[in-house]
Write an enzyme that holds these catalytic residues in place. Structure first.
Site, PDB file in Angstrom:
ATOM      1  N   CYS A   1      43.490  29.356  41.029  1.00  0.00           N
ATOM      2  CA  CYS A   1      44.551  29.292  42.035  1.00  0.00           C
ATOM      3  C   CYS A   1      44.049  28.895  43.421  1.00  0.00           C
ATOM      4  O   CYS A   1      44.764  28.216  44.157  1.00  0.00           O
ATOM      5  CB  CYS A   1      45.314  30.613  42.064  1.00  0.00           C
ATOM      6  SG  CYS A   1      46.153  30.938  40.488  1.00  0.00           S
TER       7      CYS A   1
ATOM      8  N   ASP B   1      46.513  35.273  45.986  1.00  0.00           N
ATOM      9  CA  ASP B   1      46.553  36.161  44.809  1.00  0.00           C
ATOM     10  C   ASP B   1      45.577  37.336  44.831  1.00  0.00           C
ATOM     11  O   ASP B   1      44.940  37.637  43.813  1.00  0.00           O
ATOM     12  CB  ASP B   1      46.331  35.336  43.538  1.00  0.00           C
ATOM     13  CG  ASP B   1      47.382  34.257  43.346  1.00  0.00           C
ATOM     14  OD1 ASP B   1      48.310  34.159  44.154  1.00  0.00           O
ATOM     15  OD2 ASP B   1      47.260  33.494  42.373  1.00  0.00           O
TER      16      ASP B   1
ATOM     17  N   HIS C   1      55.274  36.581  37.838  1.00  0.00           N
ATOM     18  CA  HIS C   1      55.787  36.011  36.594  1.00  0.00           C
ATOM     19  C   HIS C   1      56.974  36.791  36.044  1.00  0.00           C
ATOM     20  O   HIS C   1      57.103  38.003  36.253  1.00  0.00           O
ATOM     21  CB  HIS C   1      54.666  35.980  35.545  1.00  0.00           C
ATOM     22  CG  HIS C   1      53.550  35.042  35.887  1.00  0.00           C
ATOM     23  ND1 HIS C   1      53.736  33.693  36.067  1.00  0.00           N
ATOM     24  CD2 HIS C   1      52.219  35.265  36.080  1.00  0.00           C
ATOM     25  CE1 HIS C   1      52.582  33.125  36.336  1.00  0.00           C
ATOM     26  NE2 HIS C   1      51.639  34.063  36.362  1.00  0.00           N
TER      27      HIS C   1
ATOM     28  N   LYS D   1      54.990  33.123  43.229  1.00  0.00           N
ATOM     29  CA  LYS D   1      54.859  31.920  42.406  1.00  0.00           C
ATOM     30  C   LYS D   1      54.774  32.284  40.929  1.00  0.00           C
ATOM     31  O   LYS D   1      54.448  33.412  40.579  1.00  0.00           O
ATOM     32  CB  LYS D   1      53.653  31.089  42.840  1.00  0.00           C
ATOM     33  CG  LYS D   1      52.317  31.803  42.770  1.00  0.00           C
ATOM     34  CD  LYS D   1      51.233  30.982  43.454  1.00  0.00           C
ATOM     35  CE  LYS D   1      49.865  31.612  43.336  1.00  0.00           C
ATOM     36  NZ  LYS D   1      49.335  31.702  41.982  1.00  0.00           N
TER      37      LYS D   1
END
Length: 196
Positions: free
Chosen positions: A145, A9, A53, A103
């Site tokens: 994460c 990320d 998302h 994700k």
């Protein structure tokens, strides 16, 4: 031994100036790129994950749409698919062979194992297909994460090293706790100078 690098990320929304900025996030981006430049053959496979998302959803309650986020289970809007905030930080230079994992579609998606590649393959399947036995872990955020991805990698039977100079977290105390939890679960906490 087949070693992979998990880059977690390293996105605009998680670096300075982003929706959920992590102090030191931009330095992590530059540091990971420097590592890959200095050691281009250190990793057999490179995975890079991103929150991706859904734009028209609270993503399973992950986005605080009613009331203030608690910064534990609910967060401000971030990492929305197709937005500048979801893109990799400009200092993160990835090889063309990197496997990109998206994700958090309709869910929280903390771990890289919650995501899928652009071809729809799950991370665990890709590790098996590539014969990966060892993972080095870098990225953002240590206490969320990175932690979740490391614990899942250990659960999948991987030998995990966290490169502690190439992670950054939301808060010092929760980041220290996350690293302690990862070490207790079997991860090695090292710095990037061990990479050859």
């Amino acid at each position: 031994m087949t070693r992979a690098l998990f880059i977690i990320d390293v996105q605009n929304d998680f670096t300075e100036g982003g929706a959920l900025a992590v102090k030191g996030g931009s330095a992590v981006a530059a540091g990971v790129s420097a590592l890959l430049l200095a050691h281009p053959d250190a990793y057999d496979v490179i995975f890079a994950s991103r929150d991706w998302h859904d734009p028209d959803s609270d993503n399973g309650g992950h986005f605080a749409t009613a009331g203030e986020p608690d910064s534990k289970d609910s967060w401000p809007v971030h990492g929305v698919a197709g937005t500048p905030g979801a893109e990799y930080h400009s200092s993160l230079l990835l090889p063309d062979t990197a496997i990109h994992i998206r994700k958090g579609q309709g869910a929280a998606g903390y771990s890289i194992f919650d995501g899928v590649s652009e071809g729809g393959e799950r991370t665990g399947e890709l590790l098996i297909a590539n014969g990966v036995t060892d993972i080095d872990l870098v990225g953002l955020a240590t206490d969320h994460c990175v932690r979740a991805s490391g614990l899942d990698a250990l659960e999948h039977g991987q030998h995990v090293r966290v490169l502690t100079d190439l992670v950054a977290g939301v808060a010092p105390d929760t980041s220290d706790a996350a690293l302690g939890e990862l070490a207790y679960a079997g991860a090695l906490l090292v710095t990037s100078d061990v990479v050859d």
